[in-house]
Structure formats: C-alpha cells, structure tokens
Design a protein around this motif. Structure first.
Motif, PDB file in Angstrom:
ATOM      1  N   TRP A 248      10.085  50.425 -19.720  1.00 32.22           N
ATOM      2  CA  TRP A 248       9.030  49.545 -19.682  1.00 32.22           C
ATOM      3  C   TRP A 248       7.737  50.524 -19.877  1.00 32.22           C
ATOM      4  O   TRP A 248       6.817  50.023 -20.547  1.00 32.22           O
ATOM      5  CB  TRP A 248       8.719  48.600 -18.521  1.00 32.22           C
ATOM      6  N   ILE A 249       7.374  51.476 -19.189  1.00 30.51           N
ATOM      7  CA  ILE A 249       6.667  52.436 -19.630  1.00 30.51           C
ATOM      8  C   ILE A 249       6.459  52.811 -20.968  1.00 30.51           C
ATOM      9  O   ILE A 249       5.522  52.917 -21.753  1.00 30.51           O
ATOM     10  CB  ILE A 249       6.390  53.747 -18.621  1.00 30.51           C
ATOM     11  N   ARG A 250       7.725  53.072 -21.514  1.00 29.88           N
ATOM     12  CA  ARG A 250       7.848  53.277 -22.769  1.00 29.88           C
ATOM     13  C   ARG A 250       7.161  52.328 -23.757  1.00 29.88           C
ATOM     14  O   ARG A 250       6.650  52.417 -24.801  1.00 29.88           O
ATOM     15  CB  ARG A 250       9.114  53.632 -23.338  1.00 29.88           C
ATOM     16  N   SER A 251       7.470  50.845 -23.319  1.00 24.91           N
ATOM     17  CA  SER A 251       6.934  49.871 -24.356  1.00 24.91           C
ATOM     18  C   SER A 251       5.653  49.701 -23.821  1.00 24.91           C
ATOM     19  O   SER A 251       4.885  48.945 -24.696  1.00 24.91           O
ATOM     20  CB  SER A 251       7.968  48.719 -23.972  1.00 24.91           C
ATOM     21  N   ALA A 252       5.273  50.029 -22.850  1.00 23.36           N
ATOM     22  CA  ALA A 252       3.681  49.771 -22.778  1.00 23.36           C
ATOM     23  C   ALA A 252       2.577  50.910 -23.088  1.00 23.36           C
ATOM     24  O   ALA A 252       1.462  50.684 -22.974  1.00 23.36           O
ATOM     25  CB  ALA A 252       3.482  49.414 -21.078  1.00 23.36           C
ATOM     26  N   TRP A 253       3.078  51.890 -23.528  1.00 27.96           N
ATOM     27  CA  TRP A 253       2.480  53.031 -23.915  1.00 27.96           C
ATOM     28  C   TRP A 253       2.768  53.445 -25.377  1.00 27.96           C
ATOM     29  O   TRP A 253       3.767  53.651 -25.663  1.00 27.96           O
ATOM     30  CB  TRP A 253       2.658  54.268 -22.992  1.00 27.96           C
ATOM     31  N   GLN A 254       1.740  53.517 -26.286  1.00 24.07           N
ATOM     32  CA  GLN A 254       1.927  53.352 -27.640  1.00 24.07           C
ATOM     33  C   GLN A 254       2.090  55.303 -27.855  1.00 24.07           C
ATOM     34  O   GLN A 254       2.435  55.605 -29.014  1.00 24.07           O
ATOM     35  CB  GLN A 254       0.884  52.864 -28.446  1.00 24.07           C
ATOM     36  N   GLY A 255       1.436  55.898 -27.178  1.00 23.96           N
ATOM     37  CA  GLY A 255       1.374  57.356 -27.329  1.00 23.96           C
ATOM     38  C   GLY A 255       2.857  58.174 -26.940  1.00 23.96           C
ATOM     39  O   GLY A 255       3.841  57.496 -26.966  1.00 23.96           O
ATOM     40  N   ARG A 256       2.439  59.494 -26.883  1.00 31.36           N
ATOM     41  CA  ARG A 256       3.457  60.344 -26.555  1.00 31.36           C
ATOM     42  C   ARG A 256       3.967  60.273 -25.190  1.00 31.36           C
ATOM     43  O   ARG A 256       2.958  60.089 -24.335  1.00 31.36           O
ATOM     44  CB  ARG A 256       3.219  61.686 -27.014  1.00 31.36           C
ATOM     45  N   LEU A 257       5.188  60.389 -24.804  1.00 29.37           N
ATOM     46  CA  LEU A 257       5.552  60.290 -23.477  1.00 29.37           C
ATOM     47  C   LEU A 257       6.313  61.483 -23.067  1.00 29.37           C
ATOM     48  O   LEU A 257       7.403  61.741 -23.515  1.00 29.37           O
ATOM     49  CB  LEU A 257       6.399  58.977 -23.350  1.00 29.37           C
ATOM     50  N   LEU A 258       5.814  62.364 -21.840  1.00 32.59           N
ATOM     51  CA  LEU A 258       6.468  63.440 -21.286  1.00 32.59           C
ATOM     52  C   LEU A 258       6.980  62.924 -19.984  1.00 32.59           C
ATOM     53  O   LEU A 258       6.356  62.175 -19.445  1.00 32.59           O
ATOM     54  CB  LEU A 258       5.827  64.563 -21.308  1.00 32.59           C
ATOM     55  N   VAL A 259       8.088  63.382 -19.723  1.00 33.94           N
ATOM     56  CA  VAL A 259       8.672  63.322 -18.305  1.00 33.94           C
ATOM     57  C   VAL A 259       8.480  64.717 -17.424  1.00 33.94           C
ATOM     58  O   VAL A 259       9.349  65.472 -17.997  1.00 33.94           O
ATOM     59  CB  VAL A 259       9.798  62.603 -18.125  1.00 33.94           C
ATOM     60  N   LYS A 260       7.835  64.646 -16.430  1.00 36.06           N
ATOM     61  CA  LYS A 260       7.615  65.931 -15.609  1.00 36.06           C
ATOM     62  C   LYS A 260       8.252  65.945 -14.174  1.00 36.06           C
ATOM     63  O   LYS A 260       8.045  65.066 -13.585  1.00 36.06           O
ATOM     64  CB  LYS A 260       6.143  66.023 -15.442  1.00 36.06           C
ATOM     65  N   GLY A 261       9.140  67.131 -14.126  1.00 30.26           N
ATOM     66  CA  GLY A 261       9.911  67.257 -12.875  1.00 30.26           C
ATOM     67  C   GLY A 261      11.076  67.118 -12.814  1.00 30.26           C
ATOM     68  O   GLY A 261      12.053  66.869 -11.917  1.00 30.26           O
ATOM     69  N   VAL A 262      11.807  67.530 -14.120  1.00 27.05           N
ATOM     70  CA  VAL A 262      13.260  67.384 -14.299  1.00 27.05           C
ATOM     71  C   VAL A 262      13.894  68.643 -13.955  1.00 27.05           C
ATOM     72  O   VAL A 262      13.322  69.652 -14.212  1.00 27.05           O
ATOM     73  CB  VAL A 262      13.544  67.249 -16.079  1.00 27.05           C
ATOM     74  N   GLN A 263      14.932  68.467 -13.243  1.00 27.80           N
ATOM     75  CA  GLN A 263      15.541  69.658 -12.667  1.00 27.80           C
ATOM     76  C   GLN A 263      16.924  69.991 -12.489  1.00 27.80           C
ATOM     77  O   GLN A 263      17.506  70.615 -11.934  1.00 27.80           O
ATOM     78  CB  GLN A 263      15.138  69.620 -10.735  1.00 27.80           C
ATOM     79  N   ARG A 264      17.485  68.845 -13.618  1.00 25.16           N
ATOM     80  CA  ARG A 264      19.134  68.995 -13.752  1.00 25.16           C
ATOM     81  C   ARG A 264      19.190  68.883 -15.387  1.00 25.16           C
ATOM     82  O   ARG A 264      18.506  68.174 -15.948  1.00 25.16           O
ATOM     83  CB  ARG A 264      19.742  68.249 -13.073  1.00 25.16           C
TER      84      ARG A 264
END
Ligand SMILES: Cc1cc2nc3c(=O)[nH]c(=O)nc-3n(C[C@H](O)[C@H](O)[C@H](O)COP(=O)(O)O)c2cc1C
Length: 387
Positions: A248-264
C-alpha cells in the motif's frame, strides 16, 4: 623558550580536523555528555555497532600498480540520477538537539557536496523547511509506519509537496531498541534541566545557551509530547507492519521506494519481489537488535541474490572515504552515513558537516587512486576482501 601551541578557535579546529575521529573528539567536548552519547551510543552491549566499525578494519585492499590514475572521478548514478560521490546522508532523528542548525544545516551541506540528504520522520524540521533551506539538493524522506494509517498518508503528502521523490521506509524498529546510555542518563527529548544536566550545563554553557535560546526542540512530523524516546517510539510506531503494508505504501507513493534495515538474504529476496527500487543493508547503526548481522559482511550476499533486480546500499560503520570505497567494491551502489555527519554537526554546525563531506571525498579519491582503479566506477570485488 619555544612558543606554545596557538589556541585555535572552534571553527579553526573543525577546519583542521584530519579525520572523522578528530571531529568526534571535538563533538564530545562541545555537546553535553547525554547528547553526545545519544549519537555515539547503540543498543544493549553495543556489539552490533562495534562489529560494524570493526568489519571495516578487516578490509584488505589489493592495489594495482602502474595504472594511469591521474583522474579519479567519484560521481555515480543511483536511482536514475547522478550524485557527486557514492554517499547518502542517512536519516537521524532530533537533529536540532545535536546543534541548533539541525536538519537545515545538514541538507545545505549535502546540497553543496552534491549528495542526497534523508529527512527522518523523527526530524525536528519540517520537509517544507528542509526544501526551502536546500532547494537545489536531492532531499529524500524516511518513513516510520505509525499506527494511525491516515497519518502516514499525510506524512507522505508533506514529503511529496516538499519535492522529495525518494522514500526510505525503515523496517528495523518494530519496537524501540534498548539504548542503555540513554537509560543511564535518563535522557528525555528534549533534554530537561535536571540536577545532573545543570552540572553538565556548567561544562557546556555554549550548547545550553543555544538550546535555551533557539526555536524549541520538537518533532516536526509526528505528534505527541516528546519525553522518553523508547516510550514515544513504542506508542507511535506500528509493530504489526508486514511486507503487505509495503504494497500500500508503494501504491500511495509515486516516487522511488527504498527499504532500510534489511538484515537477511531471504528478506531481501522477498522485497525485491515486491518491486522496491532499493534495499539498504543496515542494522540501524547497531541501535536496535544487538548482535544482528554485520552490514559489510552481509552486503555481498544480498548483492549476489538481488543486485540484478534492485539497487543495494550499505549502511553502518562508515567513518571514512576508504570505508566508502570498500563498500562500493563489495557491491553497494552507495553508502549511507549517520554518526559521521552528526559528529561534524555537533563539533561545528554546518561547517562541521561540510568538513566531514570534504574528508570523505578526499579519502575516497586518494583510495581509488592508490588502488589503481582510477575512479569509483573501477571499484569491484577484486579490489578488496575481508580478512
Ligand atoms: C542519533 C541517531 C538517530 C537516528 N535516527 C534515525 C531515524 O530517525 N530513522 C532511521 O531510519 N534511522 C535513524 N538512525 C540510523 C541511521 O540512519 C543509520 O542507520 C546509522 O546511523 C548508520 O550507522 P553509522 O552511524 O555507523 O553510520 C539514527 C542514527 C543515529 C546515530
């Protein structure tokens, strides 16, 4: 008699800092201990943070000789745009607590250096004010998903209206980490003048004067009476967030999307499948789960698994341009920095942040020249390994 060492002004000391460690020492002198420790500290026994820094100590470079390294360009392209060097100033909360110049100063320094700046959900300056301070900068926004879903949408709208086109969703704070230095100091946000801090105030009069005479410290994006940090985090943040929420964040946000805090690696694969534009390998600078994976060690595995589908960034432990070179050689598109620029900010406001960025750039140039790769674009896994 030999002349004594000249007494340098604060600005001269910042300008003379030879590396980030020098700025950290200046920061320690300038800021009250509980403020310095809020930046410098990490969760529980601080093993994650120590390991992140130590991993860079195990980097071994393999320089090529007799290569033409007269030119050493540092510019790279990330997320479809060119930046001056592979460095991103990461999100940090309460930045005006470190120095009254706060987020505006950091954004302006990033603008001048030609690198992105990321404003935190827990920032003490609004997205609009950051955009006004650094209108020519590449300003990003970092989102913590809060319980009130409409509030998240309002936050995204504020970031978008301020021209921010990259959203960094931080996913390693389902609940607050245990930052024991803050607990021991009884740190409140904003700091309150209690007996202990009155004693500290006597030792840091300039900081307290600035603090008490400048715009009151408050959150610019989230509501809530700031008090103890862990309490406010647990009250606001939604611990039930899953990968589905990213959709839903992807659909609500038209810009680029990064996810921070990936550990695996398996989480990275799941996120790549959702179609995020980038993954930040990070354990929040060791401020969340102590003894979690060391970002520099995990990085090559994540790059191998998803690097052809999404951009992979490194975050944690970067203190020099040589560290940036190592991260890029091991596959990062760019390295986020957190504490390094905050040390500069605490040591000397905006010129302190600029000094950090100048140092990172000069160290990066020198490192790639001595590695015989002639420029950042030539960095690859054969230039480096971890001992
Ligand atoms: C004082 C401080 C505040 C931070 N606040 C945030 C924040 O609000 N949001 C976030 O995603 N990360 C936050 N972080 C984590 C940084 O973005 C980054 O992950 C971490 O500092 C990287 O490690 P380094 O400090 O060794 O570079 C904070 C870090 C520090 C030191």
């Amino acid at each position: 008699m030999l002349p004594g060492r000249p007494r340098l002004s604060r600005a001269e000391r910042v300008a003379a800092a030879a590396d980030v460690a020098d700025l950290r020492r200046l920061a320690r002198r300038r800021a009250p201990r509980m403020v310095f420790d809020y930046v410098d500290g990490a969760a529980e026994a601080e093993r994650s943070m120590a390991r992140a820094v130590e991993a860079f100590g195990r980097v071994e470079f393999s320089p090529r000789v007799l290569r033409d390294v007269a030119e050493a360009p540092t510019a790279v392209e990330i997320l479809g745009r060119r930046i001056a060097m592979p460095v991103v100033l990461g999100p940090t909360g309460f930045t005006r607590m470190m120095h009254r110049a706060g987020e505006r100063a950091v954004a302006r320094a990033a603008e001048r250096a030609g690198v992105p700046y990321t404003l935190s959900t827990m920032g003490t300056t609004t997205a609009a004010d950051v955009a006004k301070a650094a209108p020519g900068g590449w300003n990003w926004f970092q989102l913590y998903v809060v319980r009130d879903r409409d509030r998240n949408l309002e936050t995204l709208a504020m970031a978008r209206d301020a021209g921010m086109d990259v959203l960094v969703v931080t996913v390693d704070v389902p609940v607050a980490g245990a930052r024991l230095r803050d607990v021991r100091h009884g740190l409140t946000i904003p700091p309150s003048l209690r007996w202990r801090s009155v004693l500290q105030a006597a030792r840091h009069p300039a900081w307290w004067f600035d603090f008490l005479t400048s715009e009151p410290l408050r959150f610019a994006t989230v509501d809530g009476a700031p008090s103890d940090l862990a309490g406010i985090t647990n009250m606001l943040f939604d611990p039930s967030v899953t990968v589905r929420d990213l959709e839903w964040i992807r659909s609500a946000w038209q810009g680029r999307l990064l996810v921070k805090g990936v550990q695996r690696v398996d989480d990275a694969k799941e996120l790549a499948a959702v179609g995020v534009d980038g993954i930040v390998v990070s354990n929040h600078g060791g401020r969340q789960l102590d003894r979690s994976a060391t970002p520099l060690e995990l990085l090559p595995h994540v790059v191998e698994a998803v690097g052809d589908r999404t951009e992979v960034f490194l975050d944690g432990g970067v203190r020099s341009g040589a560290d940036v070179a190592a991260g890029v050689a091991l596959g990062a598109r760019a390295c986020f920095v957190g504490r390094a620029y905050l040390y500069g900010l605490m040591a000397g406001g905006e010129p302190g942040v600029t000094r950090v960025l100048d140092l990172l750039h000069a160290e990066l140039v020198r490192t790639v020249q001595m590695l015989g790769v002639g420029g950042v674009a030539g960095l690859g896994p054969d230039a480096v390994h971890l001992r």
